[in-house]
Motif scaffolding. Structure first.
Motif, PDB file in Angstrom:
ATOM      1  N   LYS A 238      23.598 -17.534 -27.395  1.00 37.98           N
ATOM      2  CA  LYS A 238      23.498 -17.368 -29.343  1.00 37.98           C
ATOM      3  C   LYS A 238      24.302 -16.115 -29.739  1.00 37.98           C
ATOM      4  O   LYS A 238      25.184 -16.127 -30.338  1.00 37.98           O
ATOM      5  CB  LYS A 238      22.069 -16.924 -29.199  1.00 37.98           C
ATOM      6  CG  LYS A 238      21.177 -18.725 -29.375  1.00 37.98           C
ATOM      7  CD  LYS A 238      19.868 -18.195 -29.803  1.00 37.98           C
ATOM      8  CE  LYS A 238      18.764 -19.453 -29.331  1.00 37.98           C
ATOM      9  NZ  LYS A 238      17.500 -19.187 -30.106  1.00 37.98           N
ATOM     10  N   THR A 241      27.849 -17.150 -29.076  1.00 34.33           N
ATOM     11  CA  THR A 241      28.696 -18.322 -29.910  1.00 34.33           C
ATOM     12  C   THR A 241      28.531 -18.329 -31.416  1.00 34.33           C
ATOM     13  O   THR A 241      29.042 -18.318 -32.229  1.00 34.33           O
ATOM     14  CB  THR A 241      27.725 -19.864 -29.340  1.00 34.33           C
ATOM     15  OG1 THR A 241      26.319 -19.728 -29.794  1.00 34.33           O
ATOM     16  CG2 THR A 241      27.964 -20.122 -28.145  1.00 34.33           C
ATOM     17  N   LEU A 243      26.112 -19.823 -33.486  1.00 33.52           N
ATOM     18  CA  LEU A 243      26.047 -21.404 -33.863  1.00 33.52           C
ATOM     19  C   LEU A 243      24.686 -21.748 -32.767  1.00 33.52           C
ATOM     20  O   LEU A 243      24.814 -21.328 -31.991  1.00 33.52           O
ATOM     21  CB  LEU A 243      27.309 -21.504 -33.927  1.00 33.52           C
ATOM     22  CG  LEU A 243      28.385 -21.538 -33.021  1.00 33.52           C
ATOM     23  CD1 LEU A 243      27.816 -22.785 -32.135  1.00 33.52           C
ATOM     24  CD2 LEU A 243      29.634 -22.248 -33.255  1.00 33.52           C
ATOM     25  N   ASP A 244      24.923 -23.032 -33.820  1.00 33.08           N
ATOM     26  CA  ASP A 244      23.874 -23.249 -32.726  1.00 33.08           C
ATOM     27  C   ASP A 244      24.622 -24.777 -31.982  1.00 33.08           C
ATOM     28  O   ASP A 244      25.447 -25.785 -32.815  1.00 33.08           O
ATOM     29  CB  ASP A 244      22.304 -24.074 -33.759  1.00 33.08           C
ATOM     30  CG  ASP A 244      21.510 -25.146 -32.975  1.00 33.08           C
ATOM     31  OD1 ASP A 244      21.899 -25.204 -32.136  1.00 33.08           O
ATOM     32  OD2 ASP A 244      20.734 -26.033 -33.509  1.00 33.08           O
ATOM     33  N   TYR A 245      24.675 -24.760 -30.814  1.00 38.06           N
ATOM     34  CA  TYR A 245      25.677 -25.758 -30.187  1.00 38.06           C
ATOM     35  C   TYR A 245      24.941 -27.273 -29.778  1.00 38.06           C
ATOM     36  O   TYR A 245      25.345 -27.917 -29.232  1.00 38.06           O
ATOM     37  CB  TYR A 245      26.677 -25.118 -29.094  1.00 38.06           C
ATOM     38  CG  TYR A 245      25.290 -24.047 -28.027  1.00 38.06           C
ATOM     39  CD1 TYR A 245      24.759 -24.729 -27.257  1.00 38.06           C
ATOM     40  CD2 TYR A 245      25.041 -23.147 -28.730  1.00 38.06           C
ATOM     41  CE1 TYR A 245      24.176 -24.363 -26.141  1.00 38.06           C
ATOM     42  CE2 TYR A 245      24.068 -22.464 -27.812  1.00 38.06           C
ATOM     43  CZ  TYR A 245      23.721 -23.129 -26.159  1.00 38.06           C
ATOM     44  OH  TYR A 245      22.854 -22.139 -25.967  1.00 38.06           O
ATOM     45  N   SER A 246      23.566 -26.656 -29.975  1.00 38.93           N
ATOM     46  CA  SER A 246      22.699 -27.900 -29.340  1.00 38.93           C
ATOM     47  C   SER A 246      23.200 -29.252 -30.061  1.00 38.93           C
ATOM     48  O   SER A 246      23.180 -30.566 -28.931  1.00 38.93           O
ATOM     49  CB  SER A 246      20.737 -27.439 -29.900  1.00 38.93           C
ATOM     50  OG  SER A 246      21.056 -27.735 -30.791  1.00 38.93           O
ATOM     51  N   LEU A 248      26.197 -30.688 -30.282  1.00 41.74           N
ATOM     52  CA  LEU A 248      27.856 -30.289 -30.428  1.00 41.74           C
ATOM     53  C   LEU A 248      27.897 -31.090 -28.902  1.00 41.74           C
ATOM     54  O   LEU A 248      28.726 -31.358 -27.964  1.00 41.74           O
ATOM     55  CB  LEU A 248      28.661 -28.764 -30.388  1.00 41.74           C
ATOM     56  CG  LEU A 248      28.414 -28.218 -31.382  1.00 41.74           C
ATOM     57  CD1 LEU A 248      29.154 -27.080 -31.800  1.00 41.74           C
ATOM     58  CD2 LEU A 248      29.010 -29.349 -32.513  1.00 41.74           C
ATOM     59  N   LEU A 250      27.143 -30.415 -26.299  1.00 43.46           N
ATOM     60  CA  LEU A 250      26.920 -29.131 -24.920  1.00 43.46           C
ATOM     61  C   LEU A 250      25.762 -28.732 -24.455  1.00 43.46           C
ATOM     62  O   LEU A 250      24.642 -28.983 -25.060  1.00 43.46           O
ATOM     63  CB  LEU A 250      27.684 -27.281 -25.782  1.00 43.46           C
ATOM     64  CG  LEU A 250      28.984 -27.896 -26.954  1.00 43.46           C
ATOM     65  CD1 LEU A 250      29.730 -27.156 -27.018  1.00 43.46           C
ATOM     66  CD2 LEU A 250      30.420 -28.192 -24.984  1.00 43.46           C
ATOM     67  N   VAL A 273      28.396 -22.612 -20.757  1.00 43.71           N
ATOM     68  CA  VAL A 273      27.915 -23.522 -21.963  1.00 43.71           C
ATOM     69  C   VAL A 273      29.151 -25.240 -21.308  1.00 43.71           C
ATOM     70  O   VAL A 273      30.395 -24.641 -21.056  1.00 43.71           O
ATOM     71  CB  VAL A 273      27.958 -23.458 -23.086  1.00 43.71           C
ATOM     72  CG1 VAL A 273      28.360 -25.257 -24.129  1.00 43.71           C
ATOM     73  CG2 VAL A 273      27.251 -22.048 -23.730  1.00 43.71           C
ATOM     74  N   ALA A 275      30.244 -29.497 -21.299  1.00 41.19           N
ATOM     75  CA  ALA A 275      30.759 -30.246 -22.681  1.00 41.19           C
ATOM     76  C   ALA A 275      29.851 -31.494 -21.494  1.00 41.19           C
ATOM     77  O   ALA A 275      30.068 -32.119 -20.513  1.00 41.19           O
ATOM     78  CB  ALA A 275      31.934 -30.638 -22.595  1.00 41.19           C
ATOM     79  N   ILE A 290      34.401 -22.202 -28.157  1.00 41.58           N
ATOM     80  CA  ILE A 290      33.080 -22.275 -29.294  1.00 41.58           C
ATOM     81  C   ILE A 290      32.536 -21.121 -29.543  1.00 41.58           C
ATOM     82  O   ILE A 290      31.742 -20.829 -30.566  1.00 41.58           O
ATOM     83  CB  ILE A 290      31.890 -22.357 -28.303  1.00 41.58           C
ATOM     84  CG1 ILE A 290      31.389 -22.257 -27.378  1.00 41.58           C
ATOM     85  CG2 ILE A 290      31.830 -24.703 -28.145  1.00 41.58           C
ATOM     86  CD1 ILE A 290      29.976 -22.303 -26.462  1.00 41.58           C
ATOM     87  N   ARG A 291      33.343 -19.931 -29.687  1.00 32.07           N
ATOM     88  CA  ARG A 291      32.883 -18.773 -29.846  1.00 32.07           C
ATOM     89  C   ARG A 291      32.928 -19.031 -31.252  1.00 32.07           C
ATOM     90  O   ARG A 291      34.123 -18.743 -31.904  1.00 32.07           O
ATOM     91  CB  ARG A 291      33.651 -17.539 -29.007  1.00 32.07           C
ATOM     92  CG  ARG A 291      33.057 -16.592 -29.549  1.00 32.07           C
ATOM     93  CD  ARG A 291      34.181 -15.187 -28.700  1.00 32.07           C
ATOM     94  NE  ARG A 291      33.435 -13.979 -27.582  1.00 32.07           N
ATOM     95  CZ  ARG A 291      33.859 -13.182 -27.070  1.00 32.07           C
ATOM     96  NH1 ARG A 291      35.172 -13.502 -26.419  1.00 32.07           N
ATOM     97  NH2 ARG A 291      33.138 -12.696 -26.597  1.00 32.07           N
TER      98      ARG A 291
END
Length: 292
Positions: A238, A241, A243-246, A248, A250, A273, A275, A290-291
């Motif tokens: 968190k 990144t 952001l909420d990558y869930s 995406l 990932l 993380v 893919a 994704i940063r």
């Protein structure tokens, strides 16, 4: 729930089991100079080769990658590529061993040198592995049959060396990368070499956890490691990144440390993380960070 994997060169790195021998980079000093030198340059080149072969244990060496045109000693406190750990005498022959024969000889003879130099085991799944400096044909014909063993940090494929600062002695041997590093996939779907995040990759390193901070010197079981890493890696991801990558496609994943690696002094793991393929059957490559 987070999915667990081990990126350090442990059981999931089936790739390394297949290339363990090939990953022993044998630095034949003659091959490190590929241009056609003048007479004075040739003399300097010979002096560099002779100096490298005469280097005592604890000497750090470096050269220019990928051209490798110059090799020289540097203070180990400065970035370098190779740290000498000992010497062995090669068997006599018409010519110096080369190729697979030299790689095998280096693996057999230098591994014991590493344990003696470090005063403890070399982590076979860790950051460092053995390499060697060997005489060229001219030195060999003159009676120089010394193999100089050393330690270096190499990519899983063995095609890339990483600079190290400080002596390997006393360093944590964990096979971890700095946050912001991206890691590719091999053609067999196993984790590969570090690469630019703008290029195709499967993993992006989002943080590093030192397990010794949580468990001290006593080895924690892998289940205990995983239990503690859920919160620690989630927090690092968190923070990294923002952001909420869930959504995406990932998945947050991490390493665990085997008992032998812990005993050798490897206590750090990477949070990363990955893919995932749409059907969840494995990893896929992606591009970009994704940063942020």
């Amino acid at each position: 729930m987070a999915r667990y994997s081990r990126m350090n060169r442990s059981r999931p790195f089936a790739l390394l089991a297949a290339v363990a021998l090939g990953a022993v980079i044998v630095l034949v000093v003659a091959g490190a100079f590929s241009w056609h030198p003048t007479r004075s340059a040739a003399a300097a080149q010979q002096e560099q080769r002779a100096s490298a072969l005469a280097a005592p244990p604890g000497t750090c060496l470096s050269w220019q990658q990928p051209g490798q045109r110059q090799i020289g000693t540097v203070d180990c406190a400065r970035p370098h590529l190779f740290e000498t750990i000992g010497k062995v005498t090669l068997p006599a022959g018409d010519r110096p061993p080369a190729g697979a024969a030299l790689q095998q000889l280096s693996a057999q003879r230098c591994t014991a040198q590493a344990a003696s130099y470090l005063g403890g085991p070399l982590d076979s799944q860790g950051k460092y592995s053995v390499g060697a400096l060997a005489p060229d044909a001219e030195q060999w014909s003159s009676g120089e049959h010394t193999l100089v063993c050393g330690l270096r940090a190499a990519a899983p494929s063995g095609k890339q060396l990483f600079e190290v600062t400080g002596s390997v002695r006393g360093q944590d041997q964990s096979n971890v990368y700095e946050p912001g590093t991206c890691v590719g996939l091999t053609d067999k779907g196993a984790p590969g070499d570090p690469t630019e995040c703008a290029k195709a990759h499967a993993y992006e390193i989002v943080g590093t956890v030192d397990e010794k901070e949580s468990f001290g010197n006593g080895y924690p079981s892998e289940s205990k490691q995983r239990h503690g890493l859920v919160d620690r890696c989630t927090a690092l991801a968190k923070q990294y990144t923002k952001l909420d990558y869930s959504g995406l496609g990932l998945q947050l994943t991490w390493d665990t440390i085997g008992k032998d690696s812990w005993a050798a002094g490897s206590h750090k793991i990477n949070c990363k993380v990955a893919a995932l393929k749409k059907d969840g059957s494995g990893l896929k490559t992606t591009t970009g960070t994704i940063r942020g």
